[in-house]
Design a protein around this motif. Sequence first.
Motif, PDB file in Angstrom:
ATOM      1  N   THR A   1      46.648  24.548  49.130  1.00 54.50           N
ATOM      2  CA  THR A   1      45.324  24.811  48.112  1.00 54.50           C
ATOM      3  C   THR A   1      44.210  25.111  49.249  1.00 54.50           C
ATOM      4  O   THR A   1      43.321  26.611  48.329  1.00 54.50           O
ATOM      5  CB  THR A   1      44.798  23.548  47.817  1.00 54.50           C
ATOM      6  OG1 THR A   1      46.479  22.835  46.778  1.00 54.50           O
ATOM      7  CG2 THR A   1      43.776  23.982  46.576  1.00 54.50           C
TER       8      THR A   1
ATOM      9  N   LYS B   1      43.212  28.702  48.015  1.00 55.23           N
ATOM     10  CA  LYS B   1      42.274  28.502  46.734  1.00 55.23           C
ATOM     11  C   LYS B   1      40.792  30.040  46.829  1.00 55.23           C
ATOM     12  O   LYS B   1      40.068  30.268  45.890  1.00 55.23           O
ATOM     13  CB  LYS B   1      41.359  27.278  46.305  1.00 55.23           C
ATOM     14  CG  LYS B   1      40.428  27.354  48.107  1.00 55.23           C
ATOM     15  CD  LYS B   1      39.652  25.950  48.136  1.00 55.23           C
ATOM     16  CE  LYS B   1      39.068  25.564  49.451  1.00 55.23           C
ATOM     17  NZ  LYS B   1      37.664  26.075  49.355  1.00 55.23           N
TER      18      LYS B   1
ATOM     19  N   ASN C   1      44.885  32.846  43.907  1.00 58.85           N
ATOM     20  CA  ASN C   1      44.361  31.522  43.404  1.00 58.85           C
ATOM     21  C   ASN C   1      44.253  30.649  41.780  1.00 58.85           C
ATOM     22  O   ASN C   1      45.009  29.862  41.526  1.00 58.85           O
ATOM     23  CB  ASN C   1      42.647  31.246  43.343  1.00 58.85           C
ATOM     24  CG  ASN C   1      42.025  32.457  42.857  1.00 58.85           C
ATOM     25  OD1 ASN C   1      42.159  32.785  41.742  1.00 58.85           O
ATOM     26  ND2 ASN C   1      40.588  31.841  43.397  1.00 58.85           N
TER      27      ASN C   1
ATOM     28  N   LEU D   1      48.014  28.899  42.143  1.00 59.93           N
ATOM     29  CA  LEU D   1      47.749  27.881  42.555  1.00 59.93           C
ATOM     30  C   LEU D   1      48.153  26.009  41.263  1.00 59.93           C
ATOM     31  O   LEU D   1      49.067  25.872  41.747  1.00 59.93           O
ATOM     32  CB  LEU D   1      46.765  27.193  43.227  1.00 59.93           C
ATOM     33  CG  LEU D   1      46.166  27.455  44.988  1.00 59.93           C
ATOM     34  CD1 LEU D   1      44.852  27.954  44.844  1.00 59.93           C
ATOM     35  CD2 LEU D   1      47.513  27.234  45.297  1.00 59.93           C
TER      36      LEU D   1
END
Length: 171
Positions: free
Chosen positions: A93, A97, A103, A106
């Motif tokens: 993460t 991120k 992202n 994720l």
Amino acid sequence: MLRNLFNKRILKFVILIIIMFVLTRIPASAAIPNLDGDTHPNRLKLSECLIDLKNVADWDGEKALEAARNICELRQNHAKQKARFLASQDQLTKIYKDWKRFNQYLPTAITDSWQIVKSCIDFKEGFTSTHNIESLTLPEKIRSECYSLGADFIESHLSMLRKKYKSASGG
């Protein structure tokens, strides 16, 4: 009356939209499923392991102490591998991120990694039958192995990523 009914419908719709918005903003790491089943990775004291052993086997003396120590050791390993798995998810993460290109994936990646662990547990438990002390030891072993598999999977990707960008930066 119609106006009152209309206002109630609008209010329900607004509430539904707000709930949907809030739920989509919850980070994937906040949704940690409980895959521990009947295991107890938090009961690590010898006295707790001994009590649990006494619930499934009528053992006394050194044999009981040895079995309880084994149960505690398996629980510690289960907790260690689960923590390793969670830490690998956190690393994933942190790395992705801020990457606009990745992202968005994720939440799916985190969910999929949990699914890998769950599928591993389901597979292994589907082919096991326990009795006596095995009802305490085998589930702990299975979860340790499956959390380790999940962590290995994520860590191998992170390792590949680090090598790729290390060589790309000339380091």
